[in-house]
Each structure stands twice: as structure tokens, then as C-alpha cells.
Scaffold this motif. Structure first.
Motif, PDB file in Angstrom:
ATOM      1  N   UNK A  11      -0.304   6.215  -3.542  1.00 56.57           N
ATOM      2  CA  UNK A  11      -1.587   5.578  -3.868  1.00 56.57           C
ATOM      3  C   UNK A  11      -2.551   6.568  -4.508  1.00 56.57           C
ATOM      4  N   UNK A  12      -2.668   7.728  -3.926  1.00 58.34           N
ATOM      5  CA  UNK A  12      -3.598   8.733  -4.474  1.00 58.34           C
ATOM      6  C   UNK A  12      -3.181   9.224  -5.851  1.00 58.34           C
ATOM      7  N   UNK A  13      -1.884   9.252  -6.113  1.00 62.67           N
ATOM      8  CA  UNK A  13      -1.381   9.717  -7.406  1.00 62.67           C
ATOM      9  C   UNK A  13      -1.135   8.577  -8.396  1.00 62.67           C
ATOM     10  N   UNK A  34       3.788   4.527  -9.059  1.00 61.13           N
ATOM     11  CA  UNK A  34       4.438   3.282  -8.642  1.00 61.13           C
ATOM     12  C   UNK A  34       5.958   3.373  -8.625  1.00 61.13           C
ATOM     13  N   UNK A  35       6.525   4.541  -8.918  1.00 64.96           N
ATOM     14  CA  UNK A  35       7.984   4.643  -9.037  1.00 64.96           C
ATOM     15  C   UNK A  35       8.692   4.315  -7.718  1.00 64.96           C
ATOM     16  N   UNK A  36       8.209   4.828  -6.594  1.00 66.11           N
ATOM     17  CA  UNK A  36       8.842   4.541  -5.300  1.00 66.11           C
ATOM     18  C   UNK A  36       8.723   3.057  -4.972  1.00 66.11           C
ATOM     19  N   UNK A  37       7.569   2.479  -5.263  1.00 64.32           N
ATOM     20  CA  UNK A  37       7.355   1.046  -5.028  1.00 64.32           C
ATOM     21  C   UNK A  37       8.361   0.233  -5.832  1.00 64.32           C
ATOM     22  N   UNK A  38       8.553   0.570  -7.096  1.00 65.90           N
ATOM     23  CA  UNK A  38       9.459  -0.191  -7.953  1.00 65.90           C
ATOM     24  C   UNK A  38      10.899  -0.073  -7.473  1.00 65.90           C
ATOM     25  N   UNK A  39      11.308   1.099  -7.048  1.00 64.93           N
ATOM     26  CA  UNK A  39      12.662   1.280  -6.516  1.00 64.93           C
ATOM     27  C   UNK A  39      12.836   0.439  -5.252  1.00 64.93           C
ATOM     28  N   UNK A  51      -6.734   4.607  -3.084  1.00 65.02           N
ATOM     29  CA  UNK A  51      -5.734   4.529  -4.139  1.00 65.02           C
ATOM     30  C   UNK A  51      -6.137   3.778  -5.375  1.00 65.02           C
ATOM     31  N   UNK A  52      -7.427   3.531  -5.556  1.00 69.86           N
ATOM     32  CA  UNK A  52      -7.846   2.784  -6.734  1.00 69.86           C
ATOM     33  C   UNK A  52      -7.243   1.399  -6.728  1.00 69.86           C
ATOM     34  N   UNK A  53      -6.435   1.091  -7.741  1.00 67.89           N
ATOM     35  CA  UNK A  53      -5.839  -0.244  -7.834  1.00 67.89           C
ATOM     36  C   UNK A  53      -4.379  -0.282  -7.381  1.00 67.89           C
ATOM     37  N   UNK A  54      -3.898   0.782  -6.723  1.00 68.56           N
ATOM     38  CA  UNK A  54      -2.516   0.799  -6.227  1.00 68.56           C
ATOM     39  C   UNK A  54      -2.348  -0.295  -5.177  1.00 68.56           C
ATOM     40  N   UNK A  55      -1.360  -1.131  -5.359  1.00 72.46           N
ATOM     41  CA  UNK A  55      -1.087  -2.225  -4.435  1.00 72.46           C
ATOM     42  C   UNK A  55       0.411  -2.531  -4.480  1.00 72.46           C
ATOM     43  N   UNK A  56       0.935  -3.036  -3.363  1.00 72.07           N
ATOM     44  CA  UNK A  56       2.338  -3.430  -3.298  1.00 72.07           C
ATOM     45  C   UNK A  56       2.391  -4.911  -2.941  1.00 72.07           C
ATOM     46  N   UNK A  57       2.908  -5.695  -3.872  1.00 67.45           N
ATOM     47  CA  UNK A  57       3.051  -7.133  -3.668  1.00 67.45           C
ATOM     48  C   UNK A  57       4.376  -7.590  -4.252  1.00 67.45           C
ATOM     49  N   UNK A  58       4.823  -8.740  -3.796  1.00 63.06           N
ATOM     50  CA  UNK A  58       6.052  -9.305  -4.348  1.00 63.06           C
ATOM     51  C   UNK A  58       5.850  -9.599  -5.827  1.00 63.06           C
ATOM     52  N   UNK A  59       6.872  -9.380  -6.632  1.00 63.38           N
ATOM     53  CA  UNK A  59       6.763  -9.751  -8.045  1.00 63.38           C
ATOM     54  C   UNK A  59       6.395 -11.228  -8.162  1.00 63.38           C
ATOM     55  N   UNK A  60       5.440 -11.518  -8.998  1.00 58.90           N
ATOM     56  CA  UNK A  60       4.982 -12.895  -9.152  1.00 58.90           C
ATOM     57  C   UNK A  60       3.913 -13.290  -8.155  1.00 58.90           C
ATOM     58  N   UNK A  85      17.858  -4.277   5.712  1.00 59.01           N
ATOM     59  CA  UNK A  85      17.374  -2.940   5.381  1.00 59.01           C
ATOM     60  C   UNK A  85      15.854  -2.945   5.276  1.00 59.01           C
ATOM     61  N   UNK A  86      15.253  -1.961   5.902  1.00 56.15           N
ATOM     62  CA  UNK A  86      13.813  -1.732   5.815  1.00 56.15           C
ATOM     63  C   UNK A  86      13.600  -0.400   5.102  1.00 56.15           C
ATOM     64  N   UNK A  87      12.727  -0.411   4.086  1.00 54.32           N
ATOM     65  CA  UNK A  87      12.380   0.812   3.377  1.00 54.32           C
ATOM     66  C   UNK A  87      10.876   0.851   3.166  1.00 54.32           C
ATOM     67  N   UNK A  88      10.395   1.930   2.583  1.00 57.35           N
ATOM     68  CA  UNK A  88       8.960   2.096   2.381  1.00 57.35           C
ATOM     69  C   UNK A  88       8.636   2.211   0.895  1.00 57.35           C
ATOM     70  N   UNK A  89       7.583   1.530   0.483  1.00 61.23           N
ATOM     71  CA  UNK A  89       7.124   1.599  -0.899  1.00 61.23           C
ATOM     72  C   UNK A  89       6.230   2.805  -1.130  1.00 61.23           C
TER      73      UNK A  89
END
Length: 116
Positions: free
Chosen positions: A46-48, A51-56, A77-86, A35-39
Motif C-alpha cells: 500500500x505504501x509503495x 499492486x504486483x502481489x495483489x495481482x498474483x 496507501x492512497x488509492x491502494x485497494x484490493x477488490x474482486x475484479x469487476x 488455499x489462503x494467500x495474502x495480497x
């Protein structure tokens, strides 16, 4: 490489689900689909600083989580970033992996920087 097919099709292997639906993705992963999804999308999260969509997406178990923000882009997006936990480059599948699985079992960061 990947065909777009309905889940019921014998040709189906990869399901693209732009909007992450945690329960549905987990069900598909348990059935053996990739499955491929988008964060995030269209710079909205990012502008808002949402992080809710990213966390889901990360919690869902999707094997591929797409983002435009693997590093922060302060102008957008300021400090908005998507990375693997850890902060690891890969992780164990939160749906199907054995409980004792460690991120280094999937991809060992030491192997990525080894000089040849």
C-alpha cells in the motif's frame, strides 16, 4: 477449525501461503485444497503503491485472499485497494470453474440487499 498440516497429511485441507506463488497455488487448487494467500503485508504494498502481489494473489485461484485494504485508506496507501475484479462480492474460481460461470452464480449481489 482448520489445522495446519503438510500437504501430504491426510488432515490437510486448507493451505496457508502468505506469499502468493501463482503456479504452486494453482496446482494446490487443482488438487482440491482450499488455499489462503495474502495480497499485501505489513503495509508495504500500500505504501509503495505496488499492486504486483495483489495481482498474483487474485490470478492464482486462491479461494481466500487476505488484505487490510478492502477499501482505500488514504492516510496509509492512497488509492491502494484490493477488490474482486469487476467489483463483485465473489467470483468464479479462475482455476476450476466452468468457462460459463458468472460471479452471480457464486453470490448474487441482488440477494445481499433484498429486504425481508
Amino acid at each position: 477449525m482448520f489445522v495446519t498440516a503438510a500437504e501430504q497429511s491426510p488432515a490437510a485441507a486448507v493451505i496457508k501461503m502468505d506469499d502468493p506463488d501463482e503456479a504452486r497455488i494453482q496446482g494446490l487448487v487443482k488438487q482440491g485444497f482450499i488455499v489462503r494467500t495474502r495480497a499485501d503485508a505489513d503495509l508495504i504494498e500500500a505504501r509503495n503503491h505496488d499492486t504486483s502481489r495483489r495481482e498474483i494473489a487474485l490470478r492464482s485461484g486462491a479461494q481466500i485472499v487476505s488484505t487490510d485494504f478492502e477499501v482505500a485508506v488514504p492516510a496509509i496507501g492512497g488509492d491502494y485497494v484490493v477488490q474482486m475484479p469487476g467489483g463483485t462480492p465473489a467470483r468464479c474460481d479462475p482455476v476450476n470453474a466452468p468457462r460459463n460461470c458468472r460471479p452471480s452464480d457464486v453470490e448474487n449481489p441482488a440477494q445481499l440487499t433484498r429486504k425481508r
